[in-house]
Design a protein around this motif. Structure first.
Motif, PDB file in Angstrom:
ATOM      1  N   ILE A   3       0.969  -1.418   0.012  1.00 16.96           N
ATOM      2  CA  ILE A   3       0.378   0.186   0.481  1.00 16.96           C
ATOM      3  C   ILE A   3       0.957   1.156   0.058  1.00 16.96           C
ATOM      4  N   SER A   4       1.859   1.176   1.046  1.00 14.15           N
ATOM      5  CA  SER A   4       2.824   2.225   0.961  1.00 14.15           C
ATOM      6  C   SER A   4       3.016   2.481  -0.077  1.00 14.15           C
ATOM      7  N   PHE A   5       3.445   0.793  -1.001  1.00 10.64           N
ATOM      8  CA  PHE A   5       5.152   1.478  -2.172  1.00 10.64           C
ATOM      9  C   PHE A   5       3.341   2.326  -3.192  1.00 10.64           C
ATOM     10  N   THR A   6       2.779   1.810  -3.467  1.00 10.42           N
ATOM     11  CA  THR A   6       1.863   2.078  -4.377  1.00 10.42           C
ATOM     12  C   THR A   6       1.822   3.667  -4.412  1.00 10.42           C
ATOM     13  N   ILE A   7       1.014   3.857  -2.504  1.00 10.60           N
ATOM     14  CA  ILE A   7       1.256   5.161  -2.301  1.00 10.60           C
ATOM     15  C   ILE A   7       1.621   6.526  -3.053  1.00 10.60           C
ATOM     16  N   ILE A   8       3.227   6.293  -2.050  1.00 12.53           N
ATOM     17  CA  ILE A   8       4.528   7.026  -2.858  1.00 12.53           C
ATOM     18  C   ILE A   8       4.726   6.948  -3.957  1.00 12.53           C
ATOM     19  N   SER A   9       4.979   5.587  -4.988  1.00 13.68           N
ATOM     20  CA  SER A   9       5.029   5.627  -5.988  1.00 13.68           C
ATOM     21  C   SER A   9       4.645   6.705  -7.174  1.00 13.68           C
ATOM     22  N   LEU A  10       2.453   6.780  -6.957  1.00  8.50           N
ATOM     23  CA  LEU A  10       2.339   7.488  -7.699  1.00  8.50           C
ATOM     24  C   LEU A  10       2.024   8.684  -7.883  1.00  8.50           C
ATOM     25  N   GLY A  11       2.427   9.141  -6.155  1.00 11.57           N
ATOM     26  CA  GLY A  11       2.511  10.433  -5.883  1.00 11.57           C
ATOM     27  C   GLY A  11       3.507  10.820  -5.995  1.00 11.57           C
ATOM     28  N   ALA A  12       4.998  10.136  -6.500  1.00 13.52           N
ATOM     29  CA  ALA A  12       5.776  11.293  -6.841  1.00 13.52           C
ATOM     30  C   ALA A  12       5.985  10.980  -8.365  1.00 13.52           C
ATOM     31  N   MET A  13       4.976  10.093  -8.828  1.00 15.33           N
ATOM     32  CA  MET A  13       5.028  10.392 -10.330  1.00 15.33           C
ATOM     33  C   MET A  13       4.301  11.427 -10.437  1.00 15.33           C
ATOM     34  N   LYS A  14       3.264  11.934  -9.330  1.00 10.60           N
ATOM     35  CA  LYS A  14       2.520  12.986 -10.291  1.00 10.60           C
ATOM     36  C   LYS A  14       3.368  14.317  -9.981  1.00 10.60           C
ATOM     37  N   PHE A  15       3.905  14.564  -9.062  1.00  6.50           N
ATOM     38  CA  PHE A  15       4.315  15.672  -8.792  1.00  6.50           C
ATOM     39  C   PHE A  15       5.193  16.088  -8.969  1.00  6.50           C
ATOM     40  N   PHE A  16       7.044  14.717  -8.962  1.00  3.78           N
ATOM     41  CA  PHE A  16       7.918  15.164  -9.892  1.00  3.78           C
ATOM     42  C   PHE A  16       7.452  15.115 -11.567  1.00  3.78           C
ATOM     43  N   ARG A  17       6.822  15.304 -11.612  1.00  9.48           N
ATOM     44  CA  ARG A  17       6.445  14.604 -13.805  1.00  9.48           C
ATOM     45  C   ARG A  17       6.485  16.582 -14.089  1.00  9.48           C
ATOM     46  N   LYS A  18       5.352  17.113 -12.831  1.00  3.34           N
ATOM     47  CA  LYS A  18       5.284  18.488 -13.657  1.00  3.34           C
ATOM     48  C   LYS A  18       6.544  19.195 -12.364  1.00  3.34           C
ATOM     49  N   MET A  19       7.203  19.128 -11.798  1.00  8.82           N
ATOM     50  CA  MET A  19       8.745  20.181 -11.645  1.00  8.82           C
ATOM     51  C   MET A  19       9.711  19.689 -12.570  1.00  8.82           C
ATOM     52  N   ASN A  20       9.881  18.815 -13.653  1.00  7.85           N
ATOM     53  CA  ASN A  20      11.135  18.746 -13.727  1.00  7.85           C
ATOM     54  C   ASN A  20      12.071  18.854 -14.156  1.00  7.85           C
ATOM     55  N   ILE A  21      12.499  17.405 -12.599  1.00  4.07           N
ATOM     56  CA  ILE A  21      13.625  17.476 -11.834  1.00  4.07           C
ATOM     57  C   ILE A  21      14.916  16.683 -12.869  1.00  4.07           C
ATOM     58  N   GLY A  22      13.918  16.303 -13.699  1.00  2.00           N
ATOM     59  CA  GLY A  22      14.951  15.152 -14.977  1.00  2.00           C
ATOM     60  C   GLY A  22      15.025  14.311 -15.260  1.00  2.00           C
ATOM     61  N   PRO A  23      15.181  13.257 -16.286  1.00  2.00           N
ATOM     62  CA  PRO A  23      14.579  12.776 -17.033  1.00  2.00           C
ATOM     63  C   PRO A  23      14.668  11.219 -15.772  1.00  2.00           C
TER      64      PRO A  23
END
Length: 468
Positions: free
Chosen positions: A123-143
């Motif tokens: 459950i934690s893995f799913t929330i952290i993965s999806l959350g990182a995918m949602k926020f980090f893609r908008k921040m343009n931190i790298g490829p």
């Protein structure tokens, strides 16, 4: 001829100088380990700062000194190696965790531990993965690729409960201790299994077949790794009982137990299984069967030998993490974007908080439904303590992050460097801040369980415990 001899002497001198530098580095590192043990002993009474935080802070101070003396080129004495961590440092820690656990409490709460450690980690893995995918893609931190986002979920799902275990008494808080201890070990194993499965499959194009392969691969690794550990433990018990090594030498008994435990770990690595899960259950089986078939002197020796090895490895890891936190190469890539670095670390910490709360409280409710005895139910105060205990991130998260985002401890990609520095920030913040607040929080929620009749705190050490 003379030129060739001069060249040979030059090469020999370089090798000699290199060897001497290595000897100097090792001497300094061993001296720092001794300092960590001494200072940790002096701070034992108040229990506010344990050995882990002590080693981390000493590592930071040492890193600053090395950074200043080297002109800003280096901050550590030794070069971090993921292979060295997983092959040499992690096995003694996990094996001792299984070997020292009180099996009665562990298996009495086995279903709850597996709920927290396996289902909860997913459950934690799913929330952290999806959350990182949602926020980090908008921040343009790298490829970063989709595999990197899932790896981030596995990396930050791995807990570090050492700090909390050092203020919980196994005899006075058996339920709380067994849940935190068992969940921490199973959680680490599950996180590493998830990480390995992610690297084994091409998940850039997710489909139903990939999902089924992922689930089946996870279950296969979990079951086969556990069976291998159980078989290795039973085999060691059978050999020692039938050959009776103790009639000639107790050293052979101790050596065989150590080697069989390490063999189980390496066999799991050989067959691409979860070595951490294998050696943990090997430790449990050995403590229940093998340990009772050896001589009395071997029992005392093995108990303290395994605990000592685990203790040294833990201090070694935290000391190095403290030094590596100031590695200039990694911070150079994010020095021009400090605000982004802070945002990434803050988002990861928030996801860790939410991800853990998302399974601790619901799964505790489900677990309580199956408990008939009120004393075995997890109260809301205990749930908060368990939730807080798993917020700290440590060496396993660091090692997985290095494996995913570096090659040989180095990276030249801004996105990867951002994730490494963010991991270091999360580990430092969670270990120091959450670790320091664990004692007052536990005392507030369970004051009667953390103090004796005279009001003095119980003194305990989780690494050397009597067996049940």
């Amino acid at each position: 001829m003379a030129v060739g001899l001069a060249s040979l002497l030059t090469k020999m001198n370089v090798v000699s100088t290199s060897d001497h530098s290595s000897v100097v580095s090792i001497n300094l590192f061993v001296a720092l380990l001794c300092a960590c043990i001494v200072i940790g002993h002096l701070l034992e009474e108040n229990r506010w700062i344990n050995e882990s935080i002590t080693a981390l802070l000493i590592g930071l101070c040492t890193g600053i000194v090395i950074l200043l003396t080297s002109g800003g080129t280096s901050s550590h004495l030794l070069v971090f190696s993921e292979e060295f961590f997983f092959i040499y440092l992690l096995p003694p820690i996990i094996f001792n965790a299984g070997f020292q656990v009180k099996k009665k409490q562990f298996f009495r709460n086995f279903m709850t531990i597996m709920l927290f450690g396996a289902i909860g980690t997913l459950i934690s893995f799913t929330i952290i993965s999806l959350g990182a995918m949602k926020f980090f893609r908008k921040m343009n931190i790298g490829p970063l690729h989709i595999g990197d986002y899932f790896a981030i979920g596995a990396i930050f799902s791995a807990t570090d409960s050492v700090c909390t275990l050092q203020v919980l008494n196994q005899d006075q808080t058996p339920l709380l201790y067994s849940l935190v201890f068992g969940e921490g070990v199973v959680n680490d194993a599950t996180s590493i299994v998830l990480f390995n499965v992610i690297q084994s499959f091409d998940i850039s194009h997710i489909s139903s077949s990939i999902y089924l392969q992922f689930v089946s691969g996870f279950l296969y690794l979990f079951v086969m790794s556990t069976l291998l550990g159980v078989v290795a433990g039973l085999l060691s018990a059978y050999i020692i009982k039938n050959l009776y090594f103790g009639r000639h030498s107790t050293d052979r008994e101790v050596a065989l137990m150590m080697l069989m435990a390490y063999l189980s770990y390496m066999l799991a690595e050989l067959f691409y299984l979860s070595a951490i899960l294998t050696v943990f259950f090997c430790g449990i089986v050995m403590s229940h069967y093998t340990w009772h078939n050896v001589t009395e002197s071997s029992r005392v020796t093995t108990k303290h030998a395994f605990a000592t090895l685990s203790f040294i490895c833990e201090i070694f890891i935290f000391l190095y993490v403290g030094m590596d936190a100031l590695d200039i190469e990694k911070w150079r890539f994010v020095s021009n974007r400090p605000g982004t670095s802070v945002k990434v670390s803050s988002i990861l910490l928030a996801l860790i908080l939410v991800g853990r709360a998302a399974f601790i409280f619901p799964l505790s409710f489900l677990s309580n439904l199956t408990k008939k005895i009120p004393q075995e139910k997890i109260e809301i105060k205990q749930q908060v303590t368990i939730w807080w205990a798993g917020l700290m991130r440590g060496a396993v998260s660091m090692a997985l992050a290095y494996t995913q985002f570096t090659r040989g401890g180095h990276t030249q990609l801004p996105g990867n460097a951002m994730m490494i520095t963010s991991t270091i920030t999360v580990v430092l913040f969670s270990t120091v801040v959450f670790g320091l607040m664990t004692k007052p929080l536990s005392k507030y929620f369970s004051p009667d369980q953390l103090a004796d009749a005279s009001g003095h705190p119980y003194q305990c050490h989780p690494r050397v415990l009597e067996k049940t």
